[in-house]
Design an enzyme around this catalytic site. Structure first.
Site, PDB file in Angstrom:
ATOM      1  N   GLU A 144      53.394  28.340  22.732  1.00  0.00           N
ATOM      2  CA  GLU A 144      52.875  27.262  23.309  1.00  0.00           C
ATOM      3  C   GLU A 144      51.648  26.835  23.413  1.00  0.00           C
ATOM      4  OE1 GLU A 144      55.162  26.534  27.017  1.00  0.00           O
ATOM      5  OE2 GLU A 144      56.978  27.153  26.173  1.00  0.00           O
ATOM      6  N   GLU A 198      62.279  30.028  22.577  1.00  0.00           N
ATOM      7  CA  GLU A 198      62.431  29.873  24.044  1.00  0.00           C
ATOM      8  C   GLU A 198      63.487  28.799  24.162  1.00  0.00           C
ATOM      9  OE1 GLU A 198      59.216  30.107  26.825  1.00  0.00           O
ATOM     10  OE2 GLU A 198      57.983  31.286  25.321  1.00  0.00           O
TER      11      GLU A 198
HETATM   12  O1  AHR Z   1      59.918  31.510  30.300  1.00  0.00           O
HETATM   13  C1  AHR Z   1      58.606  30.934  31.052  1.00  0.00           C
HETATM   14  C2  AHR Z   1      57.735  30.330  30.447  1.00  0.00           C
HETATM   15  O2  AHR Z   1      57.969  29.250  29.842  1.00  0.00           O
HETATM   16  C3  AHR Z   1      57.051  30.975  29.221  1.00  0.00           C
HETATM   17  O3  AHR Z   1      56.080  31.880  29.694  1.00  0.00           O
HETATM   18  C4  AHR Z   1      56.324  29.730  28.605  1.00  0.00           C
HETATM   19  O4  AHR Z   1      56.150  30.186  27.219  1.00  0.00           O
HETATM   20  C5  AHR Z   1      57.324  28.709  28.735  1.00  0.00           C
HETATM   21  O5  AHR Z   1      56.708  27.524  29.091  1.00  0.00           O
END
Ligand code: AHR
Length: 543
Positions: free
Chosen positions: A222, A342
């Site tokens: 991110e 994610e």
């Molecule tokens: O999964 C939780 C958080 O969500 C992670 O650390 C981040 O990459 C995302 O914003």
């Protein structure tokens, strides 16, 4: 004002007019061409309430990479500490300090990838903090929230967990506060044979003579946010520095660049414009993150919010198509694949089983349908998506497991992952649907969602069809046309419950579990009743 939505009394949702629907990706992407849209118009109009689906065994978009069933474990809250790692001296049943119940369950999910150590944590993590004698490792503060990280679970402990669980490790490197040198030395430490480099000898002294042989490396996380708040151009500059020279020591490295927040096309185009303007730094994967968020609350939501949540999950379809097209503007041969490392639902606080477990939430039947819709979406795009990692494995957002001290339970989403396992490594085949869709009104807007979605794949004579029936209250009859195929036998597995917010708890761990039977079905058209709010897998033996 939220209403509890737990019963199945007569529906209050509005129906769309009777029509054949053409829908995928929240209605957008299906316009697109060809069968890769989930739902394509299939001939004549279906009668109200009836659904038809057809399979084309001769049309395939490719083989489904098992790694789209991958996982993610970050150093936050209760994921590592308490979830995975309980300690060697713990009274909680464990194998070398790893929670036994977790190991027993993840081994049922197939040999897929596990991403670690973050997440946002990765861009503050210095891997050297987590090697060597545990008692000498430094304690650090505030790597995600303001808590102390003791570093007792480092690279060796992670790799050992992967080996015991059957996972392939995927390491996310620190671009936010790290350096290219630090990244390269982590690769050397992991992959160089002992005796060739001092750093490889150090690994051997720390107990691992053989190289770890790690293929998958994330270069930041991110980067538009917690990973450095870079502009896409600035991140591209960093990416180049990190990747231009990295030796794999015989391991073909698979380098993954941090992609946009959800489907931010501008971020993708700006990154790749810069990437293509200069020498194209090595890259195999591009990783957008997509959390479909919440509607209502983890366990309290209206029927309309049920539908809206599923619609939000379905936005993954559009993201995949859009990101694939945007990357393709610069990588015309499509050598770079999508890695959705994610994804999942993200509900408001309030259902944590342990307040120390950051982001922990209870997952119910609705989350299981979100997982199933998302996995079906990935299955339909095996040419584009080669890895995905649900966030996160245990005690966190869209988790497969919840654990607290000696208590452990699998969520309904775990059962979806296990149900979908036969798709891993199978050849995806075309599946089209026709039928009515369902109207809803939530958060001040009207929307509609398909009644049925799914995916199909074949391995030799075994055809696997997975189906998500979104209707909150009514069953439906499906006529499934196998095209040139003929069923010699069918086994059916169904995950559903009479309450939309049903979930598994420590006290009642088998409230939402799949049930299997073998209906007497044969031939080239199968007529099957689908339960409301359900996920169904059909194992069809082709004759
Ligand atoms: O999964 C939780 C958080 O969500 C992670 O650390 C981040 O990459 C995302 O914003």
């Amino acid at each position: 004002m939220k209403e509890a939505s737990t019963g199945r009394s007569r529906e209050t949702i509005r129906r769309s007019s009777r029509r054949v629907f053409l829908r995928a990706a929240a209605g957008v992407a299906a316009a697109m061409s060809g069968w890769r849209a989930t739902h394509a118009v299939a001939g004549t109009r279906a009668p109200a309430g009836a659904l038809t689906a057809s399979i084309r065994l001769d049309e395939s978009a490719g083989t489904i990479d098992p790694n789209i069933y991958g996982h993610f474990a970050e150093h936050i809250g209760g994921v590592i500490h308490d979830g995975i790692w309980v300690g060697r001296d713990s009274k909680i049943p464990n194998v070398e300090g790893y929670r036994l119940a977790l190991l027993e369950h993840v081994r049922r999910l197939g040999p897929v990838v596990l991403r670690w150590p973050g997440g946002c944590f990765a861009d503050r993590y210095h891997w050297r903090d987590g090697i060597g004698p545990v008692e000498k490792r430094p304690r650090r503060f505030g790597r995600w929230r303001e808590v102390t990280e003791r570093n007792i679970f480092g690279t060796h402990e992670f790799i050992r967990f992967c080996r015991l669980a059957g996972f392939e490790p995927y390491l996310a490197a620190n671009v936010g506060t790290g350096t290219p040198e630090e990244f390269q030395s982590w690769v050397e430490y992991s992959n160089a044979p002992a005796g060739t480099l001092s750093i490889a000898d150090e690994r051997a002294e720390n107990g691992h003579l053989e190289p770890f042989g790690i293929r998958f490396w994330g270069v930041g996380n991110e980067s538009w946010g917690c990973g450095g708040t870079f502009t896409p151009e600035d991140y591209c500059t960093e990416y180049r520095k990190f990747t231009t020279w990295v030796a794999g020591y015989g391991v073909p490295l698979y380098l993954i660049a941090s992609g946009p927040n959800s489907n931010d096309i501008d971020w993708t185009r700006r990154f790749f414009k810069k990437w293509a303007d200069g020498a194209r730094a090595p890259m195999q994967g591009w990783s957008p993150h997509y959390y479909c968020g919440t509607t209502g609350h983890a366990l309290r939501f209206t029927r309309d919010e049920w539908y809206l949540m599923l619609e939000k999950a379905n936005a993954m379809e559009k993201l995949i198509r859009d990101q694939w097209a945007a990357v393709g503007e610069f990588d015309r041969e499509h050598k770079i694949r999508l890695i959705i490392d994610e994804w999942g639902a993200w509900h408001p606080e309030g259902t944590e089983i342990n307040k120390a477990h950051l982001f922990e939430q209870m997952g119910c039947l609705r989350d299981a349908l979100v997982a199933a819709l998302t996995l079906d979406t990935f299955n339909r795009h095996p040419d584009k998506v080669v890895m995905a990692n649900v966030a996160q494995l245990v005690n966190n957002l869209h988790s497969l497991f919840l654990a607290d001290e000696d208590r452990f339970v699998a969520t309904p989403s775990f059962h979806v992952f296990e149900m979908y396992k036969p798709h891993q490594g199978a050849r995806a085949v075309r599946l089209d649907f026709a039928g009515e869709d369902i109207g809803f009104e939530a958060q001040g807007r009207k929307g509609s969602i398909f009644r049925l979605a799914g995916s199909a794949s074949v391995k030799e004579k075994d055809l696997t069809v997975t189906l998500v029936h979104t209707h909150a209250a009514e069953p439906c009859e499906l006529a499934l046309d196998l095209g040139t195929g003929r069923a010699a036998g069918v086994r059916r597995t169904v995950l559903t419950h009479a309450e939309l917010n049903a979930h598994n708890t420590f006290e009642e761990p088998a409230r939402v579990v799949p049930k299997s039977d073998a209906p007497a079905l044969e031939g080239s058209t199968l007529r099957i009743e689908l339960a409301p709010a359900s996920v169904t897998r059909l194992d069809i033996r082709l004759g």
